[in-house]
Scaffold this active site. Structure first.
Site, mmCIF file in Angstrom:
data_model
loop_
_atom_site.group_PDB
_atom_site.id
_atom_site.type_symbol
_atom_site.label_atom_id
_atom_site.label_comp_id
_atom_site.label_asym_id
_atom_site.label_seq_id
_atom_site.Cartn_x
_atom_site.Cartn_y
_atom_site.Cartn_z
ATOM 1 N N GLY A 14 0.771 -1.237 0.000
ATOM 2 C CA GLY A 14 0.000 0.000 0.000
ATOM 3 C C GLY A 14 0.804 1.290 0.000
ATOM 4 O O GLY A 14 0.285 2.331 0.402
ATOM 5 N N THR A 15 2.061 1.244 -0.474
ATOM 6 C CA THR A 15 2.822 2.511 -0.481
ATOM 7 C C THR A 15 2.219 3.500 -1.486
ATOM 8 O O THR A 15 2.189 4.706 -1.227
ATOM 9 C CB THR A 15 4.327 2.298 -0.782
ATOM 10 O OG1 THR A 15 4.481 1.718 -2.074
ATOM 11 C CG2 THR A 15 4.990 1.425 0.271
ATOM 12 N N LYS A 65 -16.743 -15.336 -9.073
ATOM 13 C CA LYS A 65 -16.174 -13.986 -9.216
ATOM 14 C C LYS A 65 -17.300 -12.955 -9.318
ATOM 15 O O LYS A 65 -17.190 -11.835 -8.815
ATOM 16 C CB LYS A 65 -15.317 -13.967 -10.480
ATOM 17 C CG LYS A 65 -14.626 -12.661 -10.759
ATOM 18 C CD LYS A 65 -13.594 -12.853 -11.851
ATOM 19 C CE LYS A 65 -12.927 -11.566 -12.225
ATOM 20 N NZ LYS A 65 -11.717 -11.772 -13.012
ATOM 21 N N ARG A 91 -5.877 -8.505 -8.728
ATOM 22 C CA ARG A 91 -6.969 -9.291 -9.329
ATOM 23 C C ARG A 91 -7.421 -8.613 -10.601
ATOM 24 O O ARG A 91 -7.349 -7.390 -10.720
ATOM 25 C CB ARG A 91 -8.153 -9.384 -8.373
ATOM 26 C CG ARG A 91 -7.849 -10.305 -7.262
ATOM 27 C CD ARG A 91 -9.021 -10.705 -6.444
ATOM 28 N NE ARG A 91 -8.519 -11.510 -5.366
ATOM 29 C CZ ARG A 91 -8.305 -12.804 -5.445
ATOM 30 N NH1 ARG A 91 -8.608 -13.475 -6.532
ATOM 31 N NH2 ARG A 91 -7.793 -13.462 -4.420
ATOM 32 N N ILE A 92 -7.921 -9.457 -11.513
ATOM 33 C CA ILE A 92 -8.412 -8.933 -12.779
ATOM 34 C C ILE A 92 -9.909 -8.692 -12.640
ATOM 35 O O ILE A 92 -10.654 -9.598 -12.270
ATOM 36 C CB ILE A 92 -8.172 -9.947 -13.926
ATOM 37 C CG1 ILE A 92 -6.694 -10.367 -13.969
ATOM 38 C CG2 ILE A 92 -8.611 -9.364 -15.266
ATOM 39 C CD1 ILE A 92 -5.711 -9.242 -14.091
ATOM 40 N N ASN A 107 -5.172 2.319 -13.394
ATOM 41 C CA ASN A 107 -4.197 1.414 -12.786
ATOM 42 C C ASN A 107 -2.791 1.960 -12.963
ATOM 43 O O ASN A 107 -2.509 2.665 -13.934
ATOM 44 C CB ASN A 107 -4.289 0.038 -13.458
ATOM 45 C CG ASN A 107 -3.345 -0.984 -12.829
ATOM 46 O OD1 ASN A 107 -3.216 -1.046 -11.605
ATOM 47 N ND2 ASN A 107 -2.669 -1.779 -13.651
ATOM 48 N N HIS A 109 1.142 0.529 -13.279
ATOM 49 C CA HIS A 109 1.863 -0.720 -13.533
ATOM 50 C C HIS A 109 3.360 -0.414 -13.651
ATOM 51 O O HIS A 109 3.748 0.521 -14.364
ATOM 52 C CB HIS A 109 1.341 -1.379 -14.823
ATOM 53 C CG HIS A 109 1.985 -2.695 -15.067
ATOM 54 N ND1 HIS A 109 1.621 -3.848 -14.388
ATOM 55 C CD2 HIS A 109 3.018 -3.042 -15.878
ATOM 56 C CE1 HIS A 109 2.391 -4.842 -14.793
ATOM 57 N NE2 HIS A 109 3.243 -4.386 -15.692
#
Ligand code: GAR
Length: 194
Positions: A14-15, A65, A91-92, A107, A109
Site C-alpha cells: 500500500g505505499t 467472481k 486481481r483482474i 491502474n 503498472h
C-alpha cells in the site's frame, strides 16, 4: 467543483495508496475508501493510520467472481464512488465490472507497457536484462494490463543495479506519476465539461 469520491483498491503493502492519500488535496480527490482483497495487506494499517475507511472483500469467501464483484459494486454504490484507483490490486476485474465505470478505473503498472505485463513486472524486466523499463498509468479495460495509456515514464536500468535498487527507482517514479496522471485526467474532464 466538488471533489470526486475515490476508492483505492490494493492487495499488498500500500505505499502507492498512502502516497495518494497524502497528496489527495493537491490532486483534487477525496479518497474515502480502501478496498483490499487480502486481510493481512499492510495497506489496511495505512488506511487506519490515515483515518480512511477500509473494507476487506476476500475472493475465497465467494463461490463465483460475479458474487465477489457484486459485493464490491454494492460498496461502491454505498460510498458513492466515482473513480477507482488500482494500486497493487492483484486481481483482474471482469468486463462487466469495468463496463460499469468506463474511463473511471485507473491502474499503475511498474513497466513500460505493453512490455512486462503481469504480477512481477520489475523482476521480469530485471531478469530480462533490459537497459530501460518504467512506469505506466492506464485506464483499465477487461484485459490484463491493457487499456488506454494515460502516462508513461521510462526508468534506466544501470548495469550495476540490484533488483532492490531497480525496485526503489521504479517506485519513486510511481509516487510522482500516479498523482500527476490522476490530476491530469481530472483537469481534462473539467475542460471537456466547459
Ligand atoms: C506497485 O509497484 C504497482 O505498480 C504494482 O504493485 C506494486 C504495489 O506496491 N502493480 C502491479 O504490478 C499491477 N500489475 P504498493 O502496494 O506498495 O503500492
Amino acid at each position: 467543483m466538488t471533489k470526486p469520491r475515490v476508492a483505492v483498491f490494493a492487495s499488498g503493502g500500500g505505499t502507492n495508496f498512502e502516497n495518494l492519500v497524502r497528496k489527495q488535496e493537491e490532486i483534487g480527490i477525496d479518497i474515502v475508501l480502501l478496498i483490499s482483497d487480502y486481510n493481512e495487506a499492510y495497506a489496511i494499517q495505512r488506511a487506519i493510520n490515515h483515518d480512511v475507511d477500509y473494507i476487506v472483500v476476500e475472493r475465497e469467501k465467494y463461490a463465483t467472481k460475479a458474487e465477489f464483484e457484486s459485493d464490491i459494486l454494492s460498496v461502491m454504490r454505498m460510498y458513492n464512488i466515482e473513480y477507482i484507483l488500482l494500486a497493487g490490486f492483484m486481481r483482474i476485474l471482469s468486463a462487466d465490472f469495468v463496463g460499469r465505470y468506463p474511463r473511471k478505473i485507473i491502474n499503475i503498472h511498474p513497466s513500460l507497457l505493453p512490455d512486462f505485463k503481469g504480477a512481477d513486472a520489475i523482476g521480469d524486466a530485471f531478469r530480462a536484462g533490459v537497459r530501460e523499463t518504467g512506469v505506466t498509468v492506464h485506464f483499465v479495460d477487461a484485459g490484463i494490463d491493457t487499456g488506454e495509456i494515460i502516462a508513461q515514464v521510462p526508468v534506466d536500468v544501470a548495469p550495476e543495479d540490484t533488483l532492490e535498487e531497480l525496485e526503489n527507482k521504479v517506485h519513486s517514479i510511481e509516487y510522482q506519476l500516479y498523482p500527476q496522471a490522476v490530476r491530469m485526467i481530472l483537469a481534462k474532464r473539467q475542460e471537456d465539461e466547459q
